[in-house]
Motif scaffolding. Sequence first.
Motif, PDB file in Angstrom:
ATOM      1  N   UNK A  84      30.882  12.121  65.164  1.00  0.00           N
ATOM      2  CA  UNK A  84      30.760  12.145  63.709  1.00  0.00           C
ATOM      3  C   UNK A  84      31.982  11.474  63.060  1.00  0.00           C
ATOM      4  N   UNK A  85      31.782  11.208  61.831  1.00  0.00           N
ATOM      5  CA  UNK A  85      32.908  10.708  61.031  1.00  0.00           C
ATOM      6  C   UNK A  85      33.888  11.859  60.820  1.00  0.00           C
ATOM      7  N   UNK A  86      35.193  11.578  61.054  1.00  0.00           N
ATOM      8  CA  UNK A  86      36.197  12.659  60.993  1.00  0.00           C
ATOM      9  C   UNK A  86      37.370  12.234  60.115  1.00  0.00           C
ATOM     10  N   UNK A  87      37.130  12.226  58.824  1.00  0.00           N
ATOM     11  CA  UNK A  87      38.191  11.885  57.870  1.00  0.00           C
ATOM     12  C   UNK A  87      38.670  13.173  57.221  1.00  0.00           C
ATOM     13  N   UNK A  88      39.955  13.417  57.297  1.00  0.00           N
ATOM     14  CA  UNK A  88      40.461  14.666  56.709  1.00  0.00           C
ATOM     15  C   UNK A  88      41.916  14.500  56.280  1.00  0.00           C
ATOM     16  N   UNK A  89      42.355  15.457  55.492  1.00  0.00           N
ATOM     17  CA  UNK A  89      43.747  15.518  55.016  1.00  0.00           C
ATOM     18  C   UNK A  89      44.276  16.931  55.264  1.00  0.00           C
ATOM     19  N   UNK A  90      45.482  17.003  55.765  1.00  0.00           N
ATOM     20  CA  UNK A  90      46.099  18.314  56.017  1.00  0.00           C
ATOM     21  C   UNK A  90      47.523  18.317  55.473  1.00  0.00           C
ATOM     22  N   UNK A  91      47.952  19.497  55.090  1.00  0.00           N
ATOM     23  CA  UNK A  91      49.308  19.671  54.557  1.00  0.00           C
ATOM     24  C   UNK A  91      49.863  20.971  55.108  1.00  0.00           C
ATOM     25  N   UNK A  92      51.143  20.965  55.437  1.00  0.00           N
ATOM     26  CA  UNK A  92      51.783  22.176  55.929  1.00  0.00           C
ATOM     27  C   UNK A  92      53.210  22.292  55.417  1.00  0.00           C
ATOM     28  N   UNK A  93      53.687  23.502  55.277  1.00  0.00           N
ATOM     29  CA  UNK A  93      55.062  23.746  54.832  1.00  0.00           C
ATOM     30  C   UNK A  93      55.597  24.979  55.545  1.00  0.00           C
ATOM     31  N   UNK A  94      56.860  24.915  55.941  1.00  0.00           N
ATOM     32  CA  UNK A  94      57.463  26.082  56.584  1.00  0.00           C
ATOM     33  C   UNK A  94      58.965  26.090  56.347  1.00  0.00           C
ATOM     34  N   UNK A  95      59.525  27.260  56.390  1.00  0.00           N
ATOM     35  CA  UNK A  95      60.980  27.470  56.299  1.00  0.00           C
ATOM     36  C   UNK A  95      61.390  28.274  57.517  1.00  0.00           C
ATOM     37  N   UNK A 281      65.419  33.344  66.032  1.00  0.00           N
ATOM     38  CA  UNK A 281      64.887  32.482  64.978  1.00  0.00           C
ATOM     39  C   UNK A 281      63.798  33.205  64.226  1.00  0.00           C
ATOM     40  N   UNK A 282      63.618  32.830  62.999  1.00  0.00           N
ATOM     41  CA  UNK A 282      62.586  33.404  62.150  1.00  0.00           C
ATOM     42  C   UNK A 282      62.082  32.322  61.206  1.00  0.00           C
ATOM     43  N   UNK A 283      60.840  32.482  60.782  1.00  0.00           N
ATOM     44  CA  UNK A 283      60.304  31.467  59.889  1.00  0.00           C
ATOM     45  C   UNK A 283      59.047  31.942  59.163  1.00  0.00           C
ATOM     46  N   UNK A 284      58.736  31.269  58.106  1.00  0.00           N
ATOM     47  CA  UNK A 284      57.505  31.488  57.350  1.00  0.00           C
ATOM     48  C   UNK A 284      56.871  30.139  57.094  1.00  0.00           C
ATOM     49  N   UNK A 285      55.530  30.134  57.031  1.00  0.00           N
ATOM     50  CA  UNK A 285      54.870  28.861  56.808  1.00  0.00           C
ATOM     51  C   UNK A 285      53.437  29.034  56.359  1.00  0.00           C
ATOM     52  N   UNK A 286      52.831  27.969  55.918  1.00  0.00           N
ATOM     53  CA  UNK A 286      51.439  27.961  55.492  1.00  0.00           C
ATOM     54  C   UNK A 286      50.896  26.550  55.625  1.00  0.00           C
ATOM     55  N   UNK A 287      49.556  26.409  55.395  1.00  0.00           N
ATOM     56  CA  UNK A 287      48.959  25.076  55.566  1.00  0.00           C
ATOM     57  C   UNK A 287      47.721  24.922  54.683  1.00  0.00           C
ATOM     58  N   UNK A 288      47.287  23.698  54.570  1.00  0.00           N
ATOM     59  CA  UNK A 288      46.102  23.342  53.769  1.00  0.00           C
ATOM     60  C   UNK A 288      45.340  22.275  54.523  1.00  0.00           C
ATOM     61  N   UNK A 289      43.964  22.373  54.519  1.00  0.00           N
ATOM     62  CA  UNK A 289      43.130  21.375  55.188  1.00  0.00           C
ATOM     63  C   UNK A 289      41.966  21.011  54.278  1.00  0.00           C
ATOM     64  N   UNK A 290      41.661  19.736  54.259  1.00  0.00           N
ATOM     65  CA  UNK A 290      40.539  19.250  53.442  1.00  0.00           C
ATOM     66  C   UNK A 290      39.830  18.124  54.169  1.00  0.00           C
ATOM     67  N   UNK A 321      54.158  34.439  59.232  1.00  0.00           N
ATOM     68  CA  UNK A 321      55.567  34.607  59.588  1.00  0.00           C
ATOM     69  C   UNK A 321      55.695  34.590  61.108  1.00  0.00           C
ATOM     70  N   UNK A 322      56.895  34.276  61.549  1.00  0.00           N
ATOM     71  CA  UNK A 322      57.144  34.276  62.987  1.00  0.00           C
ATOM     72  C   UNK A 322      58.586  34.664  63.277  1.00  0.00           C
TER      73      UNK A 322
END
Length: 449
Positions: A84-95, A281-290, A321-322
């Motif tokens: 199939x056609x697989x066009x997508x956009x993803x975004x992620x952010x973490x500290x 180590x410790x961190x927090x993060x999230x993501x977005x997919x479209x 979180x991690x």
Amino acid sequence: MKKSAIFFLSLVSTFVFSQKIWTLQECVNYAIENNLQVIQNSYNKKLQDNSLQIAKRQYLPSVSANINNNASFGQGRDIFGNTNRNDNFSNGANVSADILLFNNGRLEKNIRKTQFEVEATQYDIEKIKNDISLQIAQQYLSILLNREVTRISESALQNAEKLYQRAKITTEVGTTAQTILAEAEAALAREKLNVKTAEINTERSLFSLAMLLQLPDYKNFDIQNVDVDNKIDAPLYSAAQIIDKAYENQPQIKAAESRIKSAEAQTEITETGFWPTISANAGVGTSYFNSLVTNNAGRDINGNPIKESSFFKQYKDNFGQQLGLSANIPIFNKGITKLNIEQSKINEEIARTSLQLQKQDVLQTVQKAQFDATSNYESYITSTEVEKSSKLALDFAEKSYNAGRTTIYDLNNARNNYANAQGSVAQAKYNYLFSLKLLNFYAGIPLSL
């Protein structure tokens, strides 16, 4: 406009320097504040200070943030093997943050090592200041010596002028031969040359001191005259009395001792290579997919359209979180750690040898100063005796010449002997004075006149 301002400041600086009569302490203070070698090493000190701050901040956690955006386009297969056609956009952010928990005291040892390096650099600056101060004191005394020699030559010139005028009168009236006038004229010329030579030597000494001070205008530079007492005493200290004090207060010794401690701390740092390193180590993060396609690739297995959540809703739903704990355990690194420790211990021995070299240099300098002080004092005593004898011989020669019982050659010879004796006294006196100041300096007594 800028060039005009610089030119004006240069003129003002030249005028100020030309009006100033410098004392020894003013010369020393100016050189310490403005000497380029001192300034250059002050920058090295600042670099070491920054290195120390960096070492101390290694205790703090490292915190970083990361944002990434990805877009992909083209055909692709899903998990069922369908193309199939697989066009997508993803975004992620973490500290994330990580901190060192254990390394067998490596950070603390590195701080100690850097502190010792800072101390050594500061002592290096003090050593440069001491060297400059001694050079200035020696050159200052050289100016005073040449001025005293000039005064001696000027006095001899006045006597030669009187003798010439007298010989000129007596020759004109015929009571003395022409050769007497010729000898008196030659003696006068010699004394004029001696005065000019002494004046040139004085100017050369002033020039050398101005160069030490790195002044913009040396032609108008002048120093304050200091009346040096002709009655000098024997040295108060011996080399044996001074050397222990010199070992305690001389900056080159202290710098070498600090570098030994730095080398020892470096060995301790290197030995931590055998120990494990534990970090957290410790961190927090999230993501977005479209998904960017609207065909079947955007449907679920039942063929129903997949509804994409909004950006902020996905960020909220995908937030996580991690926490982590990691240990790096050295097992085998080709024996490099062991070799590094051996090198560090060799550097310790090099630092200890450097300390012995510095002590040897200080010892030889103090011993030489003691030898010079004793020798110059004996030379001074002997020279003063010669001066007294020469003065007595000159008095007899003048009386004999006035009575017509001796020649002008004998009188000039007696005057030359007396002038030379005066010069020898002055030379021995100022040489002794510098040797004494050097001894006092190593004994912890500041330079002064």
